[in-house]
Motif scaffolding. Sequence first.
Motif, mmCIF file in Angstrom:
data_model
loop_
_atom_site.group_PDB
_atom_site.id
_atom_site.type_symbol
_atom_site.label_atom_id
_atom_site.label_comp_id
_atom_site.label_asym_id
_atom_site.label_seq_id
_atom_site.Cartn_x
_atom_site.Cartn_y
_atom_site.Cartn_z
ATOM 1 N N GLU A 54 -10.552 -11.102 37.769
ATOM 2 C CA GLU A 54 -11.772 -11.316 36.988
ATOM 3 C C GLU A 54 -13.063 -11.111 37.789
ATOM 4 O O GLU A 54 -14.004 -10.479 37.293
ATOM 5 N N VAL B 291 -9.827 -18.894 35.838
ATOM 6 C CA VAL B 291 -10.289 -17.660 36.467
ATOM 7 C C VAL B 291 -9.076 -16.786 36.773
ATOM 8 O O VAL B 291 -8.224 -17.163 37.591
ATOM 9 N N LYS C 239 -18.807 -17.893 32.703
ATOM 10 C CA LYS C 239 -18.105 -17.913 31.418
ATOM 11 C C LYS C 239 -18.861 -18.754 30.392
ATOM 12 O O LYS C 239 -19.068 -18.326 29.246
ATOM 13 N N SER D 92 -14.476 -7.544 37.848
ATOM 14 C CA SER D 92 -14.828 -6.842 36.600
ATOM 15 C C SER D 92 -16.048 -7.468 35.942
ATOM 16 O O SER D 92 -16.295 -7.267 34.764
ATOM 17 N N TYR E 285 -17.588 -18.457 38.756
ATOM 18 C CA TYR E 285 -17.168 -17.633 37.624
ATOM 19 C C TYR E 285 -16.959 -18.472 36.366
ATOM 20 O O TYR E 285 -17.146 -17.974 35.245
#
Length: 417
Positions: A320, A316, A302, A323, A298
């Motif tokens: 998160e 994180v 980003k 979504s 993740y």
Amino acid sequence: MISDPRHIRISDYNYPLPDERIAKFPIARRDHSKLLVYRHGEVSDDVFYHLPEYLPKGALMVFNNTKVIQARMHFRKDTGALIEVFLLEPAEPSDYELMFQTTGRCSWYCLVGNLKKWKEGTLTRELRIGDLELRVSATRGPIHGTSHRIDFSWEVISNPSPLTPNPSKISFAEIIDAMGELPIPPYLNRETQESDKTTYQTVYSKIKGSVAAPTAGLHFTPEVLADLDAHGIEREELTLHVGAGTFKPVKSEEIEGHEMHTEYISVRRDTIRKLLEHGGEAIAVGTTSVRTLESLYYMGLKVMQNPDLSEEQLHVAQWEPYSVFKEATAVSSLKCLLDWMTSHGLEVLHSSTQIIIAPGYDYKIVKMLVTNFHQPQSTLLLLVSAFVKGDWHKIYDYALAHDFRFLSYGDSSLLIP
């Protein structure tokens, strides 16, 4: 998009765990613990030192090399009241490595035991390190969430040996080693013993900062590590400092009401490069390695969307992963993260994660998992259930029926979905 698990009822992840099944002490030889093997829905048992035989040659196994610190510090007031200060995470300096090198003063966010007896004032305690006598002081600062900021300072009050070099250079690492107590898990219901200083550390622990051990690693010995090498299993290390929140019970009926704790991670650029060489796949040793590896995915997403983010902004958040509407392959995400580190001149990524992994989560990097047996109604049991696609009952029923030992000092399992 991943299925949102917020409305999972924690009562659905309960099982009977008699106190006698909780291992109060480890067995004499770490690698002789039992090993439950779950492979594609089938369960069997073996002994831990046979672990390498179950792993595919050429696979990458990732370990958490954090080291447990002696985080419980005790002070006694003039009234006789005993105050426990439990170190959680550094406040100033906020970097773990710098914190343990500090001399003279520093600040931590801490839990305080018997807080009602410490309304104001400074606590002091004298101790000896080598030939030096020191006075350590602790002053209460403002509330920080569920913890308090505690300002520590220390000074040499006696130095009988002129041969002692630089008495003013006593570091906080030396202070807690001399003054602190190793924080074994509360469910062991016993005092810390001298043996715990060795048995509650992994043989590969290096980086100080945890207040709880990454217990899946407690079964490994130099012999097992050498056998992994002999079987062609590559090894890599990362760091996640385990917080006291790992023992925090889920008190809400649905997990939406549970706030995950934040934990701090350090991952070398070479580790991410090694993951890419293995197609973005890894065998994780312990849930802490899982949370770190999956968080890297993740973080990569980003920087894929915004390459100007700072390390802190790569944090994180708890929900998160649930979504994210635009996803990428593990290789694409890790490649983007590696390029971002290179462009920022970073050899080591320092960030944090609050990720909660629960049924509905789609694992991105971790393909096999070595882990212990976790508490009923815990977030760690949710993580395991997500990994084995809800088949956790079969695993735990087998362990209970075949005399496996549970929790931190208990036996181990290898999970292959």
